[in-house]
Design an enzyme around this catalytic site. Structure first.
Site, PDB file in Angstrom:
ATOM      1  N   ASP A   5      92.052   8.211  53.572  1.00 33.85           N
ATOM      2  CA  ASP A   5      92.584   9.311  54.379  1.00 33.85           C
ATOM      3  C   ASP A   5      91.511   9.896  55.300  1.00 33.85           C
ATOM      4  OD1 ASP A   5      94.894   8.900  53.101  1.00 33.85           O
ATOM      5  OD2 ASP A   5      95.099  10.905  52.225  1.00 33.85           O
ATOM      6  N   ASP A 211      65.659  27.041  44.285  1.00 30.70           N
ATOM      7  CA  ASP A 211      65.836  25.939  43.336  1.00 30.70           C
ATOM      8  C   ASP A 211      64.647  25.824  42.381  1.00 30.70           C
ATOM      9  OD1 ASP A 211      64.438  25.320  45.585  1.00 30.70           O
ATOM     10  OD2 ASP A 211      65.602  23.543  46.119  1.00 30.70           O
TER      11      ASP A 211
END
Lengths: 292, 149
Positions: A5, A211
């Protein structure tokens, strides 16, 4: 929705030319007769759940992660969650291998693979790259390789990786829930708060590398014994900075963040003794800290 | 994919005691369905800012490829992997040129993941001229914290 798709968004001629890591897209997706790839095409039309969210305002990447963790993950309560940047292409046996590594090691809190720089031959506008761009790309290639093969591999031996990059890493949801996630998203709340109480320069710089701070918090999570690993071979390709100005901006952000976050990690090293852990592992962590 | 049937509450506090006809059933393919199925194992967040559709395809191709590998080894992973794509800002997502067929939003609409008409009523008309201006002010000095002493 199935992957086919998404290809509807491309023109037919674009699909024909589409290559990932030197392979045609259909070969990349459904494999070939080589060892270790999916040989049949039975999986070609397997659908996957896609949620697409558009934020009204441009408020930064941390807020996008806030949506993901506090919104989607909190609601759906997954086992493992991964964060990726658009433009970073995980190659075969990267995410899947990290998931299986999580399953084998219940005390693994987070893991990261190797990020490799793509070496494009053309610019986005189709023009050929110049000599100096080529030098920049090669420089970044070597830098990424060194940081992974030397730094991350050494740190992973001790069970603590100083940074699981926001561009390609995975976490155990149970491990990051609570204090680690709070620290990870703290950068957003700092900047959302009243302008008069704007954070101190060092703090603002520190939360540029959110992080790194989360990695410490995962390992130092009280009454738990989570570890962080680096998995060589789980590769993802990312696009390099193509110009000197872009690269300097990127490096300024990274170096500022990493320096202040490293100070923060070293300052809080005593936290690791609050873990539920063996004495030997703590000695190993201490050795790593001295090395750092 | 099977769609979960979710009953929409009509706002009447006593509606449970009333006739079942007061419920309006709706087919709703959403996260509510996932909650009913209760089993997302892996969630993947793709953050994007001004990346092109091609770059998104690269990332999604890699994710789908790894999903196939997971399913090949363990069938239990089928339907238990979710991807969340988060676009940082509507203005960067939407094209300046409304007639550009190759814009990101048009491509997403062709893929069937985005409905421009549906989102339009939630979004105010954007001042696109802002996007055309170069950003010259990198640091606002009034934000720098002053020493209390």
């Amino acid at each position: 929705m199935p992957f086919t798709d998404f290809l509807d968004g491309l023109n037919p001629s674009e699909v024909y030319d589409y290559e990932i890591d030197g392979y045609h897209i259909s070969d990349f997706m459904t494999g070939s007769s080589d060892i270790g790839r999916v040989k049949t095409k039975v999986f070609e039309h397997i659908p996957m759940d896609i949620h697409f969210g558009i934020k009204h305002k441009n408020r930064g990447k941390i807020e996008s992660h806030l949506w993901f963790f506090e919104g989607f993950c909190n609601y759906l309560n997954p086992q493992y969650c991964f964060i990726l940047d658009a433009g970073t292409a995980p190659l075969w046996k990267s995410l899947s291998r990290i998931v299986f590594h999580f399953e084998i090691n219940p005390q693994l809190g987070g893991a990261a693979g190797e990020i490799e720089v793509m070496c494009p031959k053309n610019n986005e506008d189709g023009s050929q790259i110049s000599f100096y761009q080529d030098v920049l790309i090669m420089g970044q290639y070597v830098e990424y390789k060194l940081s992974h093969y030397l730094d991350k591999a050494t740190e992973s031996f001790f069970g603590f990786v100083s940074v699981l990059p926001g561009a390609f890493s995975g976490f155990r949801w149970k491990a990051i829930k609570g204090e680690p996630l709070k620290q990870f998203l703290k950068g957003q709340s700092l900047f959302d708060s009243d302008k008069n109480s704007f954070p101190h320069c060092a703090v603002a710089n520190m939360y540029l590398a959110e992080d790194r701070i989360m990695c410490l918090e995962i390992v130092a999570k009280q009454n738990n014994n989570y570890l962080l690993h680096y998995l060589p071979g789980c590769k993802a390709l990312t696009d390099p900075a193509m110009g000197l100005i872009g690269m300097m901006k990127q490096r300024r952000r990274w170096m500022n963040g990493s320096m202040f976050a490293s100070f923060h990690v070293l300052k809080n090293m005593c936290k690791i003794w609050e873990r539920k852990n063996s004495f030997l592992r703590n000695i190993m962590f201490s050795a790593l800290y001295i090395y750092m | 994919m099977t769609k979960a049937v979710v009953k929409q509450h009509t706002g009447n506090p006593n509606e449970c005691e009333q006739d079942q006809g007061s419920f309006r059933p709706m087919n709703y393919e959403s996260m509510l369905e996932k909650q009913l199925r209760n089993g997302t194992e892996v969630m993947i967040c793709v953050t994007m800012y001004n990346e092109s559709y091609h770059q998104l395809i690269l990332t999604l191709a890699g994710i789908y490829r790894n999903y196939y590998e997971l399913c090949a080894v363990d069938k239990n992973y089928e339907g238990k992997v979710s991807v969340v794509i988060i676009s940082d800002g509507y203005s960067t997502f939407n094209s300046i040129d409304e007639h550009d067929e190759h814009s990101f939003s048009r491509r997403m609409a062709r893929a069937g993941i985005y409905d421009e008409e549906r989102s339009r009523k939630y979004v105010k008309k954007l001042d696109l001229s802002v996007l055309m201006k170069p950003q010259t002010q990198y640091l606002d000095l009034k934000f720098i914290r002053k020493d209390p002493d």
